[in-house]
Design a protein around this motif. Structure first.
Motif, PDB file in Angstrom:
ATOM      1  N   THR A 118       0.831  -1.214   0.000  1.00  0.00           N
ATOM      2  CA  THR A 118       0.000   0.000   0.000  1.00  0.00           C
ATOM      3  C   THR A 118       0.861   1.258   0.000  1.00  0.00           C
ATOM      4  OG1 THR A 118      -0.172  -0.160   2.414  1.00  0.00           O
ATOM      5  CG2 THR A 118      -1.975  -1.086   1.124  1.00  0.00           C
ATOM      6  N   THR A 119       2.008   1.196   0.656  1.00  0.00           N
ATOM      7  CA  THR A 119       2.874   2.376   0.738  1.00  0.00           C
ATOM      8  C   THR A 119       3.669   2.591  -0.545  1.00  0.00           C
ATOM      9  OG1 THR A 119       3.087   2.057   3.118  1.00  0.00           O
ATOM     10  CG2 THR A 119       4.709   3.488   2.062  1.00  0.00           C
ATOM     11  N   GLU A 120       4.230   1.514  -1.084  1.00  0.00           N
ATOM     12  CA  GLU A 120       5.164   1.650  -2.190  1.00  0.00           C
ATOM     13  C   GLU A 120       4.494   1.563  -3.560  1.00  0.00           C
ATOM     14  OE1 GLU A 120       8.385  -0.713   0.596  1.00  0.00           O
ATOM     15  OE2 GLU A 120       7.979  -1.446  -1.433  1.00  0.00           O
ATOM     16  N   VAL A 121       3.622   0.593  -3.760  1.00  0.00           N
ATOM     17  CA  VAL A 121       3.012   0.383  -5.080  1.00  0.00           C
ATOM     18  C   VAL A 121       1.733   1.186  -5.241  1.00  0.00           C
ATOM     19  CG1 VAL A 121       2.080  -1.319  -6.688  1.00  0.00           C
ATOM     20  CG2 VAL A 121       4.029  -1.920  -5.244  1.00  0.00           C
ATOM     21  N   ALA A 122       0.799   1.023  -4.296  1.00  0.00           N
ATOM     22  CA  ALA A 122      -0.474   1.737  -4.404  1.00  0.00           C
ATOM     23  C   ALA A 122      -0.313   3.216  -4.082  1.00  0.00           C
ATOM     24  CB  ALA A 122      -1.508   1.097  -3.479  1.00  0.00           C
ATOM     25  N   GLY A 123       0.659   3.563  -3.243  1.00  0.00           N
ATOM     26  CA  GLY A 123       0.904   4.966  -2.934  1.00  0.00           C
ATOM     27  C   GLY A 123      -0.084   5.560  -1.955  1.00  0.00           C
ATOM     28  N   VAL A 124      -0.794   4.717  -1.207  1.00  0.00           N
ATOM     29  CA  VAL A 124      -1.755   5.190  -0.214  1.00  0.00           C
ATOM     30  C   VAL A 124      -1.374   4.552   1.111  1.00  0.00           C
ATOM     31  CG1 VAL A 124      -4.190   5.369   0.407  1.00  0.00           C
ATOM     32  CG2 VAL A 124      -3.533   5.305  -1.999  1.00  0.00           C
ATOM     33  N   SER A 125      -0.735   5.304   1.985  1.00  0.00           N
ATOM     34  CA  SER A 125      -0.166   4.747   3.221  1.00  0.00           C
ATOM     35  C   SER A 125      -1.244   4.621   4.293  1.00  0.00           C
ATOM     36  CB  SER A 125       0.977   5.625   3.721  1.00  0.00           C
ATOM     37  OG  SER A 125       1.977   5.737   2.737  1.00  0.00           O
ATOM     38  N   GLU A 126      -2.090   3.619   4.133  1.00  0.00           N
ATOM     39  CA  GLU A 126      -3.210   3.460   5.067  1.00  0.00           C
ATOM     40  C   GLU A 126      -3.035   2.263   5.995  1.00  0.00           C
ATOM     41  OE1 GLU A 126      -6.891   5.349   2.567  1.00  0.00           O
ATOM     42  OE2 GLU A 126      -6.302   3.305   2.107  1.00  0.00           O
ATOM     43  N   LEU A 127      -2.109   1.380   5.715  1.00  0.00           N
ATOM     44  CA  LEU A 127      -1.844   0.241   6.585  1.00  0.00           C
ATOM     45  C   LEU A 127      -0.505   0.442   7.281  1.00  0.00           C
ATOM     46  CD1 LEU A 127      -2.872  -2.964   4.568  1.00  0.00           C
ATOM     47  CD2 LEU A 127      -3.964  -2.065   6.618  1.00  0.00           C
ATOM     48  N   ARG A 167       4.621  -3.610  19.814  1.00  0.00           N
ATOM     49  CA  ARG A 167       5.961  -4.167  19.673  1.00  0.00           C
ATOM     50  C   ARG A 167       5.938  -5.642  20.031  1.00  0.00           C
ATOM     51  NH1 ARG A 167      10.339  -0.678  19.819  1.00  0.00           N
ATOM     52  NH2 ARG A 167      11.594  -2.187  20.986  1.00  0.00           N
ATOM     53  N   GLY A 168       6.852  -6.396  19.468  1.00  0.00           N
ATOM     54  CA  GLY A 168       6.996  -7.795  19.815  1.00  0.00           C
ATOM     55  C   GLY A 168       5.726  -8.577  19.559  1.00  0.00           C
ATOM     56  N   GLU A 169       5.314  -9.338  20.577  1.00  0.00           N
ATOM     57  CA  GLU A 169       4.130 -10.175  20.425  1.00  0.00           C
ATOM     58  C   GLU A 169       2.854  -9.341  20.301  1.00  0.00           C
ATOM     59  OE1 GLU A 169       2.543 -12.655  23.696  1.00  0.00           O
ATOM     60  OE2 GLU A 169       3.080 -14.356  22.433  1.00  0.00           O
ATOM     61  N   ASP A 170       2.890  -8.092  20.741  1.00  0.00           N
ATOM     62  CA  ASP A 170       1.708  -7.229  20.691  1.00  0.00           C
ATOM     63  C   ASP A 170       1.593  -6.467  19.373  1.00  0.00           C
ATOM     64  OD1 ASP A 170       0.925  -7.915  23.276  1.00  0.00           O
ATOM     65  OD2 ASP A 170       2.312  -6.450  24.158  1.00  0.00           O
ATOM     66  N   MET A 171       2.482  -6.706  18.435  1.00  0.00           N
ATOM     67  CA  MET A 171       2.432  -5.991  17.150  1.00  0.00           C
ATOM     68  C   MET A 171       1.186  -6.391  16.369  1.00  0.00           C
ATOM     69  SD  MET A 171       5.270  -6.025  14.119  1.00  0.00           S
ATOM     70  CE  MET A 171       4.892  -5.529  12.461  1.00  0.00           C
ATOM     71  N   GLU A 172       0.506  -5.399  15.783  1.00  0.00           N
ATOM     72  CA  GLU A 172      -0.694  -5.640  14.985  1.00  0.00           C
ATOM     73  C   GLU A 172      -0.650  -4.785  13.723  1.00  0.00           C
ATOM     74  OE1 GLU A 172      -4.379  -5.160  17.047  1.00  0.00           O
ATOM     75  OE2 GLU A 172      -3.592  -5.989  18.928  1.00  0.00           O
ATOM     76  N   ILE A 173      -1.147  -5.341  12.630  1.00  0.00           N
ATOM     77  CA  ILE A 173      -1.306  -4.588  11.379  1.00  0.00           C
ATOM     78  C   ILE A 173      -2.704  -3.976  11.378  1.00  0.00           C
ATOM     79  CG2 ILE A 173      -1.295  -4.704   8.859  1.00  0.00           C
ATOM     80  CD1 ILE A 173       1.425  -5.310  10.106  1.00  0.00           C
ATOM     81  N   THR A 174      -2.790  -2.689  11.106  1.00  0.00           N
ATOM     82  CA  THR A 174      -4.087  -2.015  11.193  1.00  0.00           C
ATOM     83  C   THR A 174      -4.104  -0.781  10.309  1.00  0.00           C
ATOM     84  OG1 THR A 174      -5.585  -0.858  12.711  1.00  0.00           O
ATOM     85  CG2 THR A 174      -3.252  -0.747  13.210  1.00  0.00           C
ATOM     86  N   THR A 175      -5.298  -0.224  10.112  1.00  0.00           N
ATOM     87  CA  THR A 175      -5.436   1.080   9.441  1.00  0.00           C
ATOM     88  C   THR A 175      -5.489   2.198  10.474  1.00  0.00           C
ATOM     89  OG1 THR A 175      -7.830   0.778   9.380  1.00  0.00           O
ATOM     90  CG2 THR A 175      -6.617   0.178   7.397  1.00  0.00           C
ATOM     91  N   TYR A 176      -5.087   1.914  11.711  1.00  0.00           N
ATOM     92  CA  TYR A 176      -5.041   2.876  12.820  1.00  0.00           C
ATOM     93  C   TYR A 176      -6.444   3.274  13.283  1.00  0.00           C
ATOM     94  CZ  TYR A 176      -0.275   3.157  11.058  1.00  0.00           C
ATOM     95  OH  TYR A 176       0.977   2.842  10.623  1.00  0.00           O
ATOM     96  N   LEU A 177      -7.211   3.928  12.417  1.00  0.00           N
ATOM     97  CA  LEU A 177      -8.550   4.387  12.793  1.00  0.00           C
ATOM     98  C   LEU A 177      -9.632   3.403  12.369  1.00  0.00           C
ATOM     99  CD1 LEU A 177      -8.211   8.166  11.822  1.00  0.00           C
ATOM    100  CD2 LEU A 177      -7.888   7.107  14.058  1.00  0.00           C
ATOM    101  N   GLU A 178      -9.227   2.257  11.815  1.00  0.00           N
ATOM    102  CA  GLU A 178     -10.152   1.225  11.343  1.00  0.00           C
ATOM    103  C   GLU A 178     -11.179   1.781  10.358  1.00  0.00           C
ATOM    104  OE1 GLU A 178     -11.615  -1.677  13.975  1.00  0.00           O
ATOM    105  OE2 GLU A 178      -9.887  -1.601  15.319  1.00  0.00           O
ATOM    106  N   ALA A 179     -10.694   2.573   9.417  1.00  0.00           N
ATOM    107  CA  ALA A 179     -11.539   3.095   8.338  1.00  0.00           C
ATOM    108  C   ALA A 179     -11.306   2.260   7.088  1.00  0.00           C
ATOM    109  CB  ALA A 179     -11.198   4.562   8.072  1.00  0.00           C
ATOM    110  N   ALA A 180     -12.225   2.368   6.138  1.00  0.00           N
ATOM    111  CA  ALA A 180     -12.089   1.631   4.885  1.00  0.00           C
ATOM    112  C   ALA A 180     -10.908   2.171   4.085  1.00  0.00           C
ATOM    113  CB  ALA A 180     -13.368   1.738   4.072  1.00  0.00           C
ATOM    114  N   MET A 181     -10.147   1.281   3.493  1.00  0.00           N
ATOM    115  CA  MET A 181      -9.034   1.701   2.642  1.00  0.00           C
ATOM    116  C   MET A 181      -9.577   2.375   1.389  1.00  0.00           C
ATOM    117  SD  MET A 181      -6.701  -1.720   3.063  1.00  0.00           S
ATOM    118  CE  MET A 181      -5.476  -1.230   1.870  1.00  0.00           C
ATOM    119  N   SER A 182      -8.820   3.315   0.851  1.00  0.00           N
ATOM    120  CA  SER A 182      -9.312   4.102  -0.289  1.00  0.00           C
ATOM    121  C   SER A 182      -8.604   3.792  -1.598  1.00  0.00           C
ATOM    122  CB  SER A 182      -9.161   5.601   0.013  1.00  0.00           C
ATOM    123  OG  SER A 182      -7.792   5.932   0.205  1.00  0.00           O
TER     124      SER A 182
END
Length: 692
Positions: free
Chosen positions: A165-174, A179-194
């Motif tokens: 999303t950051t490099e190819v799509a150019g929309v840094s939403e993810l 940290r460590g075991e508590d690391m999660e992938i998210t859109t931060y505000l849990e909004a729909a990707m654009s």
């Protein structure tokens, strides 16, 4: 080139190769989860460990070390890398055990089952037991839109989705939090990707953390029949694979083609398959007493013959829609010629492109892959992000490589890369021709690219704008030996192919605007023409797939086949000839469009000279031989651009408007799709929120 020995096999590879690439060049198989050839290197998963002789006494991540970083042996021998040593085997087993510590046993209900990298590599490189006895952690699922379903407990934090999303799509939403075991992938505000390319993250995900929401629990991969085909949602001609079960299309996936779409497809390409099943025309209809009623094929043909009989040829016309294949456009043109009509047009939007000016004046001469060779870009009257999302990603890829100034004339929009906004309309273009500031940038470039969109050409002064753009291209050196940067970006899949066969008005013929105006024609054959309004008075025969605008206006409806239900030729915006393959059959009594026209010609007493698709293509190739050269871009003669540059015209002062306002609703198939309707509503809400 550098020499390296991999498992007793000596190979020569470029020194900038990673060890992973060098090992694969030697024929060794290296497992990986985070590494991807088109994304930056993260080195997260550690699955690609190898042993380097003479190096540190521990396994090395082969994706994060280059061949040039290796030291030769004590006597200058090539470096030695081992991929099957006991150290490597034990290390990979340990890594796999760690990856599976918190991974749930979801395989029976996971949509990734059967085509999951984690499943495959656990079988090949893992062990059959785990020493982990503690409770598994759980992660709350995130909402990131109607297209991608999340099951984040399965996530192994490879960050492929974040990097895409950051490099190819150019929309840094993810991104990642914790940290460590508590690391999660998210859109931060849990909004729909654009992003218009977000569906590709489901392909990239090596586990079942991100899957396709519309496809959820629909089918297993081993149930599906796979058919290679070509996309028609835009003019890029992305290579796709259509997966069907019985007569039903279950999903659409990308197919690798480095010259066109690499391995990406847009969300519109991927998720319109539900629109192939709804609002379909599955039998003929005839309008009686102002209302459409069901009819048989003989009744529908008889109604057309009764209306056409006695009508002079110059009062009959034909419109070629945006999704029509070359074969059916050729069949319609042949039929109209037999009826004595020169009134045919494939330019529903009124765009001012004419094949008589030469093929180079209406194709993307630089080619899609050629964007990466350009060193300056001017966009005129186009929003590539909405008109050709995959092509826009290629522009972004070139911008990321550096030293790529971009200028824009038209609407001020977000293109996922920075650009210099030059102005809104033809005044700015005139200034550039008169040596404006950005013109100097283009002149200083070795391979400048001029991209002209349909928004600049689909207006009354479109011909003057086209000539002005050609004059600019010639003056800045965009058209010269070894490089032709004059490039027209189309939005309709059928347009270039129809222009190639001359589906435009002949001598004394009427164009689409004149045909559809009051008094334009008595009989109009609309071949999937849904993007134009036909004035009352004309008798309209609509041959198409969906109950859209064209069918509502029709007096006779003839049901046709969608692009997944026929073999058809399409020519993309760069002039590349490609063929769709039939993945299923049309519903009900619907038939392939060329076959309908062939049967109708019998009833009209103007029998077309072909009975099979092979005979039709033989006739087509005899007149237009370049259409027989599949997956090939026929170079166009640049001399026609020089001639176009010499033409005059007075452009209007009105600003350019992009040809596509709503990315998700551009043709009858998308408008029949519930998924596309939901995406469109979200996009409108985002625009409204931004405006406020």
């Amino acid at each position: 080139m550098a020499k390296i020995i991999v498992d007793d096999i000596e190979v020569e590879v470029p020194p900038e190769y990673t060890l992973l690439q060098a090992c694969e060049a030697a024929g060794a198989e290296i497992p990986r989860f985070c590494f991807h050839e088109r994304l930056s290197i993260a080195g997260n998963c550690r699955m690609c460990l190898v042993e380097v002789k003479g190096g540190p006494p521990k396994p090395q991540a082969s994706c994060a070390m280059n061949v040039r970083d290796l030291r030769p042996g004590p006597n200058g021998e090539p470096p030695v890398v081992l991929t099957k040593s006991p150290m490597v085997k034990k290390a990979r087993e340990g890594v796999m055990e760690f990856l599976l510590i918190n991974h749930p046993l979801d395989c029976p209900i996971c949509d990734q089952g059967g085509e999951c990298d984690l499943q495959d590599q656990a079988m090949a490189y893992g062990v059959d037991t785990s020493r982990y006895a503690e409770n598994k952690r759980a992660v709350e699922d995130k909402y990131i839109g109607p297209l991608i379903k999340t099951s984040m407990t399965r996530c192994i934090q490879c960050t492929r989705c974040v990097r895409f999303t950051t490099e190819v799509a150019g929309v840094s939403e993810l991104g990642a939090i914790g940290r460590g075991e508590d690391m999660e992938i998210t859109t931060y505000l849990e909004a729909a990707m654009s992003s218009e390319l977000q569906g590709n993250v489901a392909d990239l995900c090596p586990v079942g953390a991100l899957t396709q929401r519309p496809y959820e629990f629909h089918a297993r991969p081993w149930e599906l029949v796979k058919t290679e085909s070509v996309d028609v949602m835009d003019a890029v001609g992305s290579n796709i694979r259509v997966d069907t079960r019985g007569r039903e299309v279950m999903r659409v996936l990308p197919r690798l083609n480095e010259q066109v779409n690499e391995e990406w497809i847009s969300d519109k390409t991927r998720y319109i398959w539900d629109g192939l099943k709804t609002q379909r025309l599955d039998r003929p209809y005839v309008r009686v007493g102002g209302r459409l009623r069901q009819a048989s094929w003989p009744e529908a043909f008889a109604a057309i013959a009764a209306r056409v009989t006695g009508v002079p040829g110059n009062r009959i016309g034909g419109l070629v829609g945006d999704l029509a294949s070359v074969e059916e456009a050729f069949a319609l043109k042949t039929l109209l010629t037999a009826l004595g009509s020169a009134n045919i047009d494939c330019r529903q939007d009124g765009v001012k492109l004419d094949p008589a000016l030469g093929r180079a004046t209406y194709v993307f001469n630089a080619t899609i892959a050629g964007i990466e060779q350009a060193d300056a870009l001017l966009i005129i009257g186009s929003n590539p992000r909405l008109e050709a999302s995959v092509l826009n990603a290629r522009i972004r890829k070139r911008w990321l490589a550096g030293n790529f100034p971009i200028g824009l004339i038209g609407e001020h929009v977000d293109l996922t890369y920075p650009y210099e906004y030059l102005g809104a309309g033809s005044d700015t273009l005139l200034d550039l021709v008169g040596d404006g500031t950005f013109a100097t940038t283009l002149k200083n470039a070795q391979r400048p690219l001029i991209l002209i969109g349909q928004g600049a050409l689909a207006r009354p002064d479109g011909a003057a704008i086209l000539a002005l753009a050609a004059r600019l291209a010639v003056s800045v050196g965009a058209v010269k030996d070894g490089w032709n940067g004059f490039s027209v970006l189309h939005t309709a899949a059928s347009r270039v192919g129809a222009l190639d066969i001359g589906a435009v008005p002949g001598e004394g013929g009427l164009d689409a605007v004149a045909l559809t105006n009051p008094g334009g024609a008595d009989v109009i054959f609309a071949l999937g023409a849904d993007e134009i309004d036909i004035a009352p008075g004309a008798f309209v025969v609509y041959l198409g797939t969906h109950g859209d605008r064209g069918a509502h206006r029709a007096d006779v409806i003839l049901p046709g086949a969608a692009y997944t239900e026929k073999s058809g030729t399409y020519v993309n915006t760069e002039g590349r000839v490609q063929i769709t393959n039939r993945a299923g059959f049309p519903p009900g009594e619907a038939r392939e469009d060329w076959a309908v026209l062939r049967a109708l010609s019998d009833v009209l007493g103007k029998r077309l000279p072909f009975d099979t698709l092979g005979q039709l293509r033989a006739a087509l190739y005899a007149v237009h031989p370049h259409l027989a050269r599949l997956d090939h871009v026929e170079p166009a003669d640049a001399a026609s651009i020089l001639a176009l540059a010499g033409m005059g015209g007075s452009p209007e002062r009105a600003p350019f408007r992009a040809a596509v306002a709503d990315f998700y609703l551009t043709n009858p198939i998308t408008r029949a799709s519930a998924v596309m309707a939901e995406c469109s509503a979200l996009a409108r809400a985002r625009l409204q929120a931004a405006a406020e």
